[in-house]
Design an enzyme around this catalytic site. Structure first.
Site, PDB file in Angstrom:
ATOM      1  N   GLU A 280       0.838  -1.197   0.000  1.00  0.00           N
ATOM      2  CA  GLU A 280       0.000   0.000   0.000  1.00  0.00           C
ATOM      3  C   GLU A 280       0.880   1.256   0.000  1.00  0.00           C
ATOM      4  O   GLU A 280       1.922   1.302   0.652  1.00  0.00           O
ATOM      5  CB  GLU A 280      -0.872  -0.010   1.263  1.00  0.00           C
ATOM      6  CG  GLU A 280      -1.702   1.227   1.476  1.00  0.00           C
ATOM      7  CD  GLU A 280      -2.343   1.270   2.853  1.00  0.00           C
ATOM      8  OE1 GLU A 280      -3.310   2.023   3.010  1.00  0.00           O
ATOM      9  OE2 GLU A 280      -1.875   0.557   3.773  1.00  0.00           O
ATOM     10  N   LYS A 341      -9.961   1.737  -2.481  1.00  0.00           N
ATOM     11  CA  LYS A 341     -10.235   1.208  -1.144  1.00  0.00           C
ATOM     12  C   LYS A 341     -11.628   1.618  -0.681  1.00  0.00           C
ATOM     13  O   LYS A 341     -11.985   2.794  -0.712  1.00  0.00           O
ATOM     14  CB  LYS A 341      -9.173   1.721  -0.170  1.00  0.00           C
ATOM     15  CG  LYS A 341      -9.284   1.149   1.227  1.00  0.00           C
ATOM     16  CD  LYS A 341      -8.156   1.670   2.106  1.00  0.00           C
ATOM     17  CE  LYS A 341      -8.199   1.063   3.487  1.00  0.00           C
ATOM     18  NZ  LYS A 341      -7.108   1.578   4.341  1.00  0.00           N
ATOM     19  N   CYS A 391      -4.889  -2.548   3.064  1.00  0.00           N
ATOM     20  CA  CYS A 391      -4.760  -2.342   4.514  1.00  0.00           C
ATOM     21  C   CYS A 391      -5.793  -3.167   5.274  1.00  0.00           C
ATOM     22  O   CYS A 391      -5.944  -4.344   5.039  1.00  0.00           O
ATOM     23  CB  CYS A 391      -4.843  -0.850   4.833  1.00  0.00           C
ATOM     24  SG  CYS A 391      -4.415  -0.436   6.542  1.00  0.00           S
TER      25      CYS A 391
END
Length: 519
Positions: A280, A341, A391
């Site tokens: 990330e 995301k 994440c």
């Protein structure tokens, strides 16, 4: 103020032994997760709380006992959040402790609600009402998964991720199924200790039988092992760049950071990698708007590999939007897909109740105005499809299932855990990610900036794993799989049936008893 005084008085009236039992349950729950204690702690963790709840009639007292358990549970699993806010949010430690305490207090409300529901049922059924503990606890975990955007960190079922014969149950019912099993055993132990003597042996035998069936299923699934020979092979290279958090966005270090990632990636392609994965926010710039992006495209073309990496994407039309994104380049260096995301990190990518937290101005100002993605799209790798969770998205079971239902044959997780330094958080995060591999019957590959980077097979076995804060690359063979597990087919339907069961139980338990002779 009157309510607060009444609550405080109720708390003091509970009794020292009851408060100690509730505290013991909270401590044992915290000790069930990395890096503190053994997974075995979870099997007895809630038993002390349940024992004292069986003898309490006051819902107010039950609430305070559950709150005590929850406070120690979450204070023990989330202490690293304070360090993140202090080190990277620029706020004084006392304020960081306060903000972390507010989150812990909020999360503790869920065990408090659990305790209230247990007492409601025990009022109706006596100590046998403790057997409602499993669906009640699961209901509160579902609430923690969704309410206010959700924060489902370290659900009880994750405590058994490394106990592979038990963890295989997740292929049928997900992590929630393991939570049910663990709480069922806790409730049976409590009934055996305080319930009617005539039921004790039967209860213990039932729990032992259920556990034996689960372990037998798990051992059989592990022995079958066919998923590690199924599907098409793919050699994957995972790059752990090991860039300190305070250097990631230093403009003077852009060239140095990019050079490190490219050199490590070439080591992996020299070892045969066909797909290279960076963590990330790997690029120290927004990929699409920076001249150095051509170097990354050139690497994919020259090496003839697919590349997945994290960066930001900015949109100005129709309105300003900043996304935490996963980019995919094909062997021609072209962008083949971008995933945005969907689940943003509270206090990392957005600030919940921003207007109420003006007293932590530096933290509020430091958090980027990210927008959530809207679609669980997959990424093409040759003729196959893979997915990239970013994440802590990997702790959302339903999202990973959506990826698989949309065709993902390999689970990719990219993260930057440099925030958490050498705390328990990177170990907890990796453990939760591994559960997704079992649930979906997929290989999971994880690239983390400072670790833990690794590969997990469809049975939850760790094939490769790095240490924290080492600069390295992992190159391993995985399989691209298409078969759906039972959990992949039905998802969390059984868990939500438990929610319905809980609602029905509460309605029935609260209904006045019919008196004899009434018409």
């Amino acid at each position: 103020m009157g309510c607060l005084r009444e609550g405080r008085a109720a708390y003091y009236d509970i009794g020292v032994h009851a408060v100690a039992a509730a505290g013991l349950s909270g401590a044992l729950l915290a000790l069930s997760f990395p890096t503190f204690g053994p997974p075995a702690a979870a099997w007895v963790a809630c038993t002390p709380l349940l024992i004292v709840l069986s003898d309490i009639k006051s819902l107010r007292r039950a609430f305070w006992l559950g709150l005590t358990t929850g406070a120690l549970y979450f204070a023990g699993t989330l202490p690293w959040l304070t360090q993140v806010m202090v080190a990277f949010g620029g706020i004084p430690r006392p304020v960081g402790v306060l903000v972390n305490g507010l989150l812990v207090a909020y999360l503790a409300l869920f065990p408090a609600a659990f305790a209230v529901m247990v007492v409601v049922l025990c009022r109706r059924l006596g100590s046998l009402g403790l057997l409602g503990a499993a669906p009640f606890w699961l209901t509160t975990e579902l609430g923690r998964l969704w309410i206010l955007g959700g924060f489902p960190w370290e659900l009880v079922g994750y405590s058994q991720t490394d106990v592979l014969p038990v963890a295989q149950l997740a292929s049928l019912f997900g992590v929630h199924g393991i939570t049910l099993l663990v709480l069922f055993v806790n409730s049976v132990l409590a009934v055996a200790l305080v319930g009617p003597a005539r039921h004790r042996l039967r209860m213990l035998a039932s729990a032992g039988g259920v556990l034996a069936v689960v372990v037998a299923f798990g051992l059989a699934r592990l022995a079958d092992n066919r998923l590690v020979q199924a599907g098409d092979p793919l050699r994957v290279g995972l790059v752990q760049g090991n860039i300190p958090q305070d250097q990631k966005w230093d403009g003077d270090r852009e060239a140095q950071i990019l050079t490190r990632y490219l050199e490590l990636s070439r080591q992996s392609t020299a070892a045969g990698a066909e797909l290279v994965v960076w963590p990330e926010s790997a690029t120290p710039f927004s990929f699409e708007s920076h001249p150095a992006s051509e170097e990354i495209r050139r690497f994919a073309r020259d090496a003839g590999v697919d590349l997945v990496f994290g960066s930001t994407q900015l949109r100005l039309e129709p309105e300003f939007q900043l996304f935490n994104a996963a980019f995919a380049l094909n062997p021609r260096g072209e962008t083949s897909a971008v995933y945005h995301k969907m689940h943003l990190v509270p206090f990392g990518e957005y600030v919940p109740f921003r207007s109420l937290l003006s007293f932590v101005g530096p933290l509020v100002e430091a958090v980027g105005p990210f927008s959530p993605g809207l679609r669980a799209n997959t990424i093409p790798v040759g003729s196959h499809q893979v997915s990239a969770a970013i994440c802590y998205e990997v702790i959302y079971p339903a999202l990973i299932r959506d990826f698989v239902r949309n065709g993902s044959e390999l689970l990719i997780a990219i993260t930057n855990d440099a925030w958490y330094e050498r705390s328990a958080a990177p170990h907890q995060h990796f453990q939760q990610a591994a559960m997704r591999a079992i649930e979906q019957g997929r290989y999971l590959v994880r690239a983390a900036n400072t670790g833990i980077t690794g590969v997990v097979d469809p049975y939850g076995r760790v094939v490769a794993r790095t240490e924290l804060f080492e600069t390295t690359v992992v190159t391993e063979d995985v399989r691209l799989l298409t078969e759906l597990t039972f959990y992949g087919q039905v998802g969390d339907l059984p868990a939500y049936l438990c929610l319905v069961l809980t609602a029905v139980a509460m309605v029935v338990a609260r209904r006045p008893r019919a008196t004899r002779g009434s018409p």
